[in-house]
Write a protein that holds these residues in place. Structure first.
Motif, PDB file in Angstrom:
ATOM      1  N   LEU A 154       2.317  -4.197   3.472  1.00 41.87           N
ATOM      2  CA  LEU A 154       3.325  -3.197   3.814  1.00 41.87           C
ATOM      3  C   LEU A 154       2.786  -1.811   3.473  1.00 41.87           C
ATOM      4  O   LEU A 154       2.391  -1.554   2.344  1.00 41.87           O
ATOM      5  CB  LEU A 154       4.608  -3.443   3.012  1.00 41.87           C
ATOM      6  N   VAL A 155       2.752  -0.938   4.471  1.00 40.53           N
ATOM      7  CA  VAL A 155       2.370   0.458   4.246  1.00 40.53           C
ATOM      8  C   VAL A 155       3.668   1.196   3.930  1.00 40.53           C
ATOM      9  O   VAL A 155       4.542   1.347   4.782  1.00 40.53           O
ATOM     10  CB  VAL A 155       1.675   1.052   5.479  1.00 40.53           C
ATOM     11  N   MET A 156       3.804   1.608   2.668  1.00 41.56           N
ATOM     12  CA  MET A 156       5.097   2.041   2.128  1.00 41.56           C
ATOM     13  C   MET A 156       5.029   3.478   1.603  1.00 41.56           C
ATOM     14  O   MET A 156       4.669   3.711   0.446  1.00 41.56           O
ATOM     15  CB  MET A 156       5.498   1.068   0.999  1.00 41.56           C
ATOM     16  N   PRO A 157       5.359   4.455   2.450  1.00 41.60           N
ATOM     17  CA  PRO A 157       5.337   5.845   1.970  1.00 41.60           C
ATOM     18  C   PRO A 157       6.416   6.072   0.924  1.00 41.60           C
ATOM     19  O   PRO A 157       7.499   5.486   1.007  1.00 41.60           O
ATOM     20  CB  PRO A 157       5.619   6.657   3.238  1.00 41.60           C
ATOM     21  N   ASN A 158       6.100   6.917  -0.055  1.00 40.12           N
ATOM     22  CA  ASN A 158       7.113   7.177  -1.074  1.00 40.12           C
ATOM     23  C   ASN A 158       7.911   8.433  -0.736  1.00 40.12           C
ATOM     24  O   ASN A 158       7.515   9.262   0.061  1.00 40.12           O
ATOM     25  CB  ASN A 158       6.515   7.239  -2.482  1.00 40.12           C
ATOM     26  N   ASN A 159       9.062   8.479  -1.376  1.00 43.59           N
ATOM     27  CA  ASN A 159      10.030   9.536  -1.106  1.00 43.59           C
ATOM     28  C   ASN A 159       9.715  10.726  -1.984  1.00 43.59           C
ATOM     29  O   ASN A 159       9.178  11.733  -1.531  1.00 43.59           O
ATOM     30  CB  ASN A 159      11.431   8.977  -1.370  1.00 43.59           C
ATOM     31  N   LYS A 160       9.983  10.588  -3.277  1.00 43.36           N
ATOM     32  CA  LYS A 160       9.634  11.629  -4.233  1.00 43.36           C
ATOM     33  C   LYS A 160       8.814  10.970  -5.327  1.00 43.36           C
ATOM     34  O   LYS A 160       9.362  10.428  -6.276  1.00 43.36           O
ATOM     35  CB  LYS A 160      10.904  12.228  -4.853  1.00 43.36           C
ATOM     36  N   PRO A 161       7.492  10.985  -5.211  1.00 43.00           N
ATOM     37  CA  PRO A 161       6.694  10.316  -6.244  1.00 43.00           C
ATOM     38  C   PRO A 161       6.827  11.049  -7.570  1.00 43.00           C
ATOM     39  O   PRO A 161       6.950  12.274  -7.609  1.00 43.00           O
ATOM     40  CB  PRO A 161       5.262  10.403  -5.708  1.00 43.00           C
ATOM     41  N   ALA A 162       6.802  10.285  -8.650  1.00 40.95           N
ATOM     42  CA  ALA A 162       6.939  10.882  -9.977  1.00 40.95           C
ATOM     43  C   ALA A 162       5.682  11.645 -10.357  1.00 40.95           C
ATOM     44  O   ALA A 162       5.728  12.570 -11.163  1.00 40.95           O
ATOM     45  CB  ALA A 162       7.207   9.783 -10.997  1.00 40.95           C
ATOM     46  N   TYR A 163       4.532  11.269  -9.765  1.00 37.14           N
ATOM     47  CA  TYR A 163       3.266  11.738 -10.301  1.00 37.14           C
ATOM     48  C   TYR A 163       2.673  12.928  -9.572  1.00 37.14           C
ATOM     49  O   TYR A 163       1.659  13.456  -9.970  1.00 37.14           O
ATOM     50  CB  TYR A 163       2.236  10.590 -10.282  1.00 37.14           C
ATOM     51  N   LEU A 184       0.873  -1.170   0.000  1.00 35.46           N
ATOM     52  CA  LEU A 184       0.000   0.000   0.000  1.00 35.46           C
ATOM     53  C   LEU A 184       0.910   1.219   0.000  1.00 35.46           C
ATOM     54  O   LEU A 184       1.522   1.544   1.011  1.00 35.46           O
ATOM     55  CB  LEU A 184      -0.907  -0.016   1.231  1.00 35.46           C
ATOM     56  N   GLY A 185       1.040   1.833  -1.165  1.00 37.11           N
ATOM     57  CA  GLY A 185       1.945   2.969  -1.303  1.00 37.11           C
ATOM     58  C   GLY A 185       1.188   4.286  -1.312  1.00 37.11           C
ATOM     59  O   GLY A 185      -0.030   4.316  -1.462  1.00 37.11           O
ATOM     60  N   GLY A 186       1.927   5.364  -1.145  1.00 36.11           N
ATOM     61  CA  GLY A 186       1.305   6.676  -1.184  1.00 36.11           C
ATOM     62  C   GLY A 186       2.168   7.700  -0.474  1.00 36.11           C
ATOM     63  O   GLY A 186       3.206   7.368   0.091  1.00 36.11           O
ATOM     64  N   THR A 187       1.723   8.951  -0.515  1.00 25.13           N
ATOM     65  CA  THR A 187       2.460   9.975   0.218  1.00 25.13           C
ATOM     66  C   THR A 187       2.036   9.973   1.689  1.00 25.13           C
ATOM     67  O   THR A 187       2.799  10.360   2.555  1.00 25.13           O
ATOM     68  CB  THR A 187       2.221  11.367  -0.398  1.00 25.13           C
ATOM     69  N   PHE A 188       0.804   9.539   1.968  1.00 28.92           N
ATOM     70  CA  PHE A 188       0.300   9.484   3.346  1.00 28.92           C
ATOM     71  C   PHE A 188       0.541  10.816   4.056  1.00 28.92           C
ATOM     72  O   PHE A 188       1.237  10.893   5.075  1.00 28.92           O
ATOM     73  CB  PHE A 188       0.941   8.319   4.123  1.00 28.92           C
ATOM     74  N   ASN A 189      -0.059  11.854   3.499  1.00 31.28           N
ATOM     75  CA  ASN A 189       0.199  13.224   3.965  1.00 31.28           C
ATOM     76  C   ASN A 189      -1.099  13.925   4.342  1.00 31.28           C
ATOM     77  O   ASN A 189      -1.479  14.851   3.644  1.00 31.28           O
ATOM     78  CB  ASN A 189       0.941  13.983   2.846  1.00 31.28           C
ATOM     79  N   PRO A 190      -1.808  13.483   5.406  1.00 29.95           N
ATOM     80  CA  PRO A 190      -1.460  12.397   6.329  1.00 29.95           C
ATOM     81  C   PRO A 190      -2.191  11.103   5.966  1.00 29.95           C
ATOM     82  O   PRO A 190      -3.110  11.100   5.158  1.00 29.95           O
ATOM     83  CB  PRO A 190      -2.001  12.929   7.666  1.00 29.95           C
ATOM     84  N   ILE A 191      -1.765  10.003   6.626  1.00 30.15           N
ATOM     85  CA  ILE A 191      -2.497   8.740   6.511  1.00 30.15           C
ATOM     86  C   ILE A 191      -3.880   8.931   7.131  1.00 30.15           C
ATOM     87  O   ILE A 191      -4.046   9.697   8.077  1.00 30.15           O
ATOM     88  CB  ILE A 191      -1.734   7.592   7.207  1.00 30.15           C
ATOM     89  N   HIS A 192      -4.908   8.276   6.544  1.00 30.08           N
ATOM     90  CA  HIS A 192      -6.269   8.437   7.077  1.00 30.08           C
ATOM     91  C   HIS A 192      -7.010   7.100   7.069  1.00 30.08           C
ATOM     92  O   HIS A 192      -6.472   6.074   6.634  1.00 30.08           O
ATOM     93  CB  HIS A 192      -7.030   9.518   6.294  1.00 30.08           C
ATOM     94  N   ASN A 193      -8.249   7.128   7.550  1.00 26.07           N
ATOM     95  CA  ASN A 193      -9.028   5.890   7.705  1.00 26.07           C
ATOM     96  C   ASN A 193      -9.275   5.193   6.371  1.00 26.07           C
ATOM     97  O   ASN A 193      -9.398   3.967   6.321  1.00 26.07           O
ATOM     98  CB  ASN A 193     -10.366   6.201   8.376  1.00 26.07           C
ATOM     99  N   GLY A 194      -9.353   5.944   5.289  1.00 25.51           N
ATOM    100  CA  GLY A 194      -9.530   5.337   3.968  1.00 25.51           C
ATOM    101  C   GLY A 194      -8.334   4.474   3.581  1.00 25.51           C
ATOM    102  O   GLY A 194      -8.494   3.394   3.019  1.00 25.51           O
ATOM    103  N   HIS A 195      -7.122   4.948   3.889  1.00 31.32           N
ATOM    104  CA  HIS A 195      -5.918   4.154   3.623  1.00 31.32           C
ATOM    105  C   HIS A 195      -5.956   2.847   4.414  1.00 31.32           C
ATOM    106  O   HIS A 195      -5.646   1.771   3.888  1.00 31.32           O
ATOM    107  CB  HIS A 195      -4.655   4.922   4.044  1.00 31.32           C
TER     108      HIS A 195
END
Length: 206
Positions: free
Chosen positions: A40-49, A12-23
């Motif tokens: 695995l809850v996997m925050p990204n560093n610099k997403p391309a998109y 489960l990737g994302g920026t999680f800025n912030p993580i919420h109940n939907g995630h």
């Protein structure tokens, strides 16, 4: 991350800025519906998109993820993408994970909104080869549109394993939460209590 023999693991990737109940719902439903060993809850560093120059320091995002998933069985924080320099591409992440953990079958969880432009991602064919795609359906992306898109993608990538994940409706987004905080609105229904307290205590997004 330790695995013993074959394992079915979701990402489960994302920026999680912030993580919420939907995630959290995405991860919990994936565990149950596809009998995964863990997600695995996997925050990204610099997403391309997306431009996350407005994002808060990464350690705050990480701390909120850890608070949010504490006590939820088989949801696990992963800093795998944060440790990689430069822009984060899902295809590169999956290539690295495959070489490190050859016995794992990977499931990549993505929203119905993301699948609509999946073929425009960096190396979508590589992603589709290296992971089963779990596509979530929500009311803001009509199901039949998502079905049509999946049908199109399966023609494009005949080897792709794309499955639908049904989630309970959460009308919540990170941008909505940030806006609510800026305008003094309530976020109690959007994030776990520990995350709400962390945001308030650290004066985030104000």
């Amino acid at each position: 991350m330790t695995t013993h023999g074959h394992a079915d693991i979701g990402i489960l990737g994302g920026t999680f800025n912030p993580i919420h109940n939907g995630h959290l719902e995405l991860g919990i439903q994936a565990l149950g519906q596809f009998d995964l060993d863990k997600v695995l809850v996997m925050p990204n560093n610099k997403p391309a998109y997306k431009d996350i120059s407005e994002a808060i320091p990464v350690e705050h995002r990480v701390n909120m993820i850890k608070l949010a998933i504490d006590g939820i069985d088989r949801l696990e924080f992963s800093d795998f993408e944060l440790c990689r320099p430069g822009i984060t591409y899902t295809s590169d992440t999956l290539k690295s994970l495959h070489s490190l953990y050859p016995d794992v079958h990977w499931y990549f969880i993505m929203g119905g909104d993301s699948i609509m432009y999946f073929d425009k991602w960096h190396q979508p064919d590589v992603i589709a080869r290296l992971a089963t795609l779990l596509v979530t359906t929500r009311s803001d992306t009509p199901g039949d549109v998502v079905h049509d898109k999946i049908h199109f993608l399966k023609k494009l990538y005949p080897f792709a394993d794309i499955r639908m994940e049904n989630i309970h409706e959460y009308a919540v987004s990170s941008s909505m939460i940030r806006e609510n905080i800026r305008t003094g609105g309530c976020i109690d229904d959007a994030v776990p209590p520990d995350v709400r307290d962390y945001i308030i205590d650290n004066h985030l997004y104000q």
